[in-house]
Design an enzyme around this catalytic site. Structure first.
Site, mmCIF file in Angstrom:
data_model
loop_
_atom_site.group_PDB
_atom_site.id
_atom_site.type_symbol
_atom_site.label_atom_id
_atom_site.label_comp_id
_atom_site.label_asym_id
_atom_site.label_seq_id
_atom_site.Cartn_x
_atom_site.Cartn_y
_atom_site.Cartn_z
ATOM 1 N N TYR A 178 8.376 -11.770 12.049
ATOM 2 C CA TYR A 178 9.014 -10.651 11.613
ATOM 3 C C TYR A 178 10.368 -10.620 10.555
ATOM 4 O O TYR A 178 10.219 -10.079 9.578
ATOM 5 C CB TYR A 178 9.906 -10.053 12.998
ATOM 6 N N ASN B 206 0.786 -1.085 -0.074
ATOM 7 C CA ASN B 206 -0.003 0.081 0.027
ATOM 8 C C ASN B 206 0.823 1.197 -0.136
ATOM 9 O O ASN B 206 0.691 2.273 -0.530
ATOM 10 C CB ASN B 206 -0.864 -0.022 1.275
HETATM 11 P P1 NAD Z 1 7.823 0.933 17.264
HETATM 12 O O1 NAD Z 1 7.028 -0.234 17.595
HETATM 13 O O2 NAD Z 1 8.307 1.877 18.270
HETATM 14 O O3 NAD Z 1 7.075 1.813 16.117
HETATM 15 C C1 NAD Z 1 6.165 1.238 15.201
HETATM 16 C C2 NAD Z 1 5.112 1.974 14.775
HETATM 17 O O4 NAD Z 1 4.440 1.320 13.605
HETATM 18 C C3 NAD Z 1 4.029 2.281 15.935
HETATM 19 O O5 NAD Z 1 3.782 3.552 16.207
HETATM 20 C C4 NAD Z 1 2.801 1.308 15.528
HETATM 21 O O6 NAD Z 1 1.913 1.919 16.209
HETATM 22 C C5 NAD Z 1 3.017 1.629 14.111
HETATM 23 N N1 NAD Z 1 2.157 0.400 13.338
HETATM 24 C C6 NAD Z 1 2.360 -0.896 13.532
HETATM 25 N N2 NAD Z 1 1.633 -1.510 12.575
HETATM 26 C C7 NAD Z 1 0.858 -0.615 11.792
HETATM 27 C C8 NAD Z 1 -0.150 -0.647 10.900
HETATM 28 N N3 NAD Z 1 -0.697 -1.623 10.489
HETATM 29 N N4 NAD Z 1 -0.590 0.691 10.528
HETATM 30 C C9 NAD Z 1 -0.116 1.791 11.009
HETATM 31 N N5 NAD Z 1 0.878 1.878 11.940
HETATM 32 C C10 NAD Z 1 1.297 0.771 12.583
HETATM 33 O O7 NAD Z 1 9.022 0.450 16.634
HETATM 34 P P2 NAD Z 1 10.519 1.265 16.288
HETATM 35 O O8 NAD Z 1 11.739 0.616 16.994
HETATM 36 O O9 NAD Z 1 10.345 2.664 15.901
HETATM 37 O O10 NAD Z 1 10.758 0.608 14.571
HETATM 38 C C11 NAD Z 1 10.612 1.343 13.550
HETATM 39 C C12 NAD Z 1 10.798 0.378 12.298
HETATM 40 O O11 NAD Z 1 12.227 0.247 12.333
HETATM 41 C C13 NAD Z 1 9.880 -0.759 12.205
HETATM 42 O O12 NAD Z 1 10.068 -0.963 10.781
HETATM 43 C C14 NAD Z 1 11.147 -1.856 12.821
HETATM 44 O O13 NAD Z 1 10.934 -3.094 12.159
HETATM 45 C C15 NAD Z 1 12.400 -1.198 12.263
HETATM 46 N N6 NAD Z 1 13.345 -1.667 12.913
HETATM 47 C C16 NAD Z 1 13.731 -1.056 14.377
HETATM 48 C C17 NAD Z 1 14.885 -1.393 14.969
HETATM 49 C C18 NAD Z 1 15.121 -1.089 16.422
HETATM 50 O O14 NAD Z 1 16.083 -1.290 16.913
HETATM 51 N N7 NAD Z 1 14.169 -0.134 16.992
HETATM 52 C C19 NAD Z 1 15.739 -2.192 14.563
HETATM 53 C C20 NAD Z 1 15.405 -2.786 13.038
HETATM 54 C C21 NAD Z 1 14.566 -2.354 12.494
#
Ligand code: NAD
Ligand code: UDP
Length: 323
Positions: A155, A109
């Protein structure tokens, strides 16, 4: 003023990314359904009149219609649960189907929105695509060592699908997309209960509760401060030569989890005991990014030393305990 769309802006990294984009004078549109993010992050961003929030699940096809009238120069797709800790209500173990769908249908999307407006597109993948890596440091051309149906697969495989569909849109539609593999990132505005190691250890230490090391603590991770990470994400998106590229972003300063526990205990001057609990299934033993590509392509490398970044994170968690 150019408009950008960020999915997942109520979450940890998304919040900091929106803040940076607002500082760089973009009109920022954020879409999130609060699955793992927080209202407080959106309330704080909403103080800026150039920030616009739409509460919506990005797996619903209708999300493409919501933004029909806005021409975005860039789309960042961050929405996805990210914590592997089964004890946390916000983990991808708690939301297995949602995690698979947001990285597959949700990614499609967001790609469709970018296609319509001829926007640049960035997919946030993860070091988890390397699984339990057999080589170190992990370089972008390593295919990984992933259990395709274990507890973490919801994941890992979802991120691998997200990468595949992003590249399919580059190849089929010649879109201007890139993939960033984020390695462990930490900092203020992590959710207190999200179960990841830095927030767990700091909160346990501040409350003088037992600091829980899973396994023998000899597994390694490399921790990147969030300000370094979001600067890297903006560079990865806006530098033209990153089209079609896969780029690791993270801090190569590798530590054992036992070492991290001791550092946090010392920095907080905590009375906590360090205890050992069982290691979760398929917990990677090793993680360290090779960031040569980010250095040469983007001129990016992390600057924040671990102890300095942890001090800032500790200040944040102390503050939210008092409010
Ligand atoms: P987080 O869980 O704090 O934030 C993710 C956000 O996505 C949340 O606000 C959640 O409500 C929103 N979300 C989830 N599903 C949704 C949907 N269907 N529609 C709309 N919103 C939705 O996670 P983060 O740590 O901020 O991670 C952000 C991105 O970075 C993610 O894609 C994660 O996989 C990637 N990532 C993070 C890390 C890390 O160390 N923090 C490491 C590798 C990858
Ligand atoms: N971990 C730990 N205690 C905790 C939380 C996590 O020892 O309270 C360990 C976890 O088993 C893993 C590492 O710390 O080996 C990093 O875990 P995190 O959940 O932050 O993310 P991961 O890197 O595994 O995706």
């Amino acid at each position: 003023m150019q408009s950008v769309l960020v999915s997942g802006g109520a979450g940890f990294i998304g919040y900091h990314l929106c803040k940076l984009l607002l500082e760089k004078i973009f009109e920022v549109y954020c879409v999130d359904n609060f699955l793992t993010g927080s209202q407080e992050n959106i309330a704080s961003l909403s103080k800026n009149s150039h920030f616009h929030f739409i509460e919506k699940d990005v797996t619903e096809r209708e999300v493409c219609n919501v933004f029909e009238a806005i021409s975005f120069s860039a789309v960042f797709h961050l929405a996805s649960p990210a914590s592997p800790n089964k004890k946390s209500p916000r983990s991808y173990i708690a939301y297995p189907i949602e995690t698979l769908l947001v990285n597959s249908i949700g990614t499609q999307n967001m790609l469709e929105i970018a296609k319509k407006h001829k926007s640049k597109f960035l997919f946030t993948s993860s070091s988890e695509v390397y699984g339990d890596p057999a080589i170190t440091p992990q370089k972008e051309d390593y295919f990984g060592n992933v259990n395709p149906n274990g507890v973490r697969s919801v994941y890992d495989e979802a991120k691998r699908f997200g990468e595949a569909i992003t590249m399919a849109y580059v190849r089929k539609f010649n879109m201007d997309c890139r993939i960033v593999r984020i390695f462990n990132t930490y900092g203020p505005n992590m959710q207190k209960d999200d179960g990841r190691v830095v927030s767990n250890f700091i909160n346990q230490a501040l409350e003088n509760k037992d600091i829980t090391i899973y396994g023998d603590g000899m597994q390694t991770r490399s921790f990147c401060y969030v300000d370094d990470m979001v600067l890297g994400l903006t560079k990865a998106l806006f530098i033209d030569k990153s089209k079609g590229e896969v780029i690791n972003l993270g801090n190569p300063d590798k530590r054992t989890i036992a070492e991290l526990a001791t550092i946090i205990k010392d920095l907080t001057m905590s009375q906590s005991k360090i205890i050992y609990e069982s290691l979760p299934e398929d917990d990677p033993k090793e993680r360290k990014p090779d960031i040569k590509k980010a250095q040469s392509l983007l001129g990016w490398q992390p600057n924040m030393a671990l102890n300095d970044g942890l001090r800032k994170t500790i200040v944040y968690f102390r503050q939210i305990r008092q409010t």
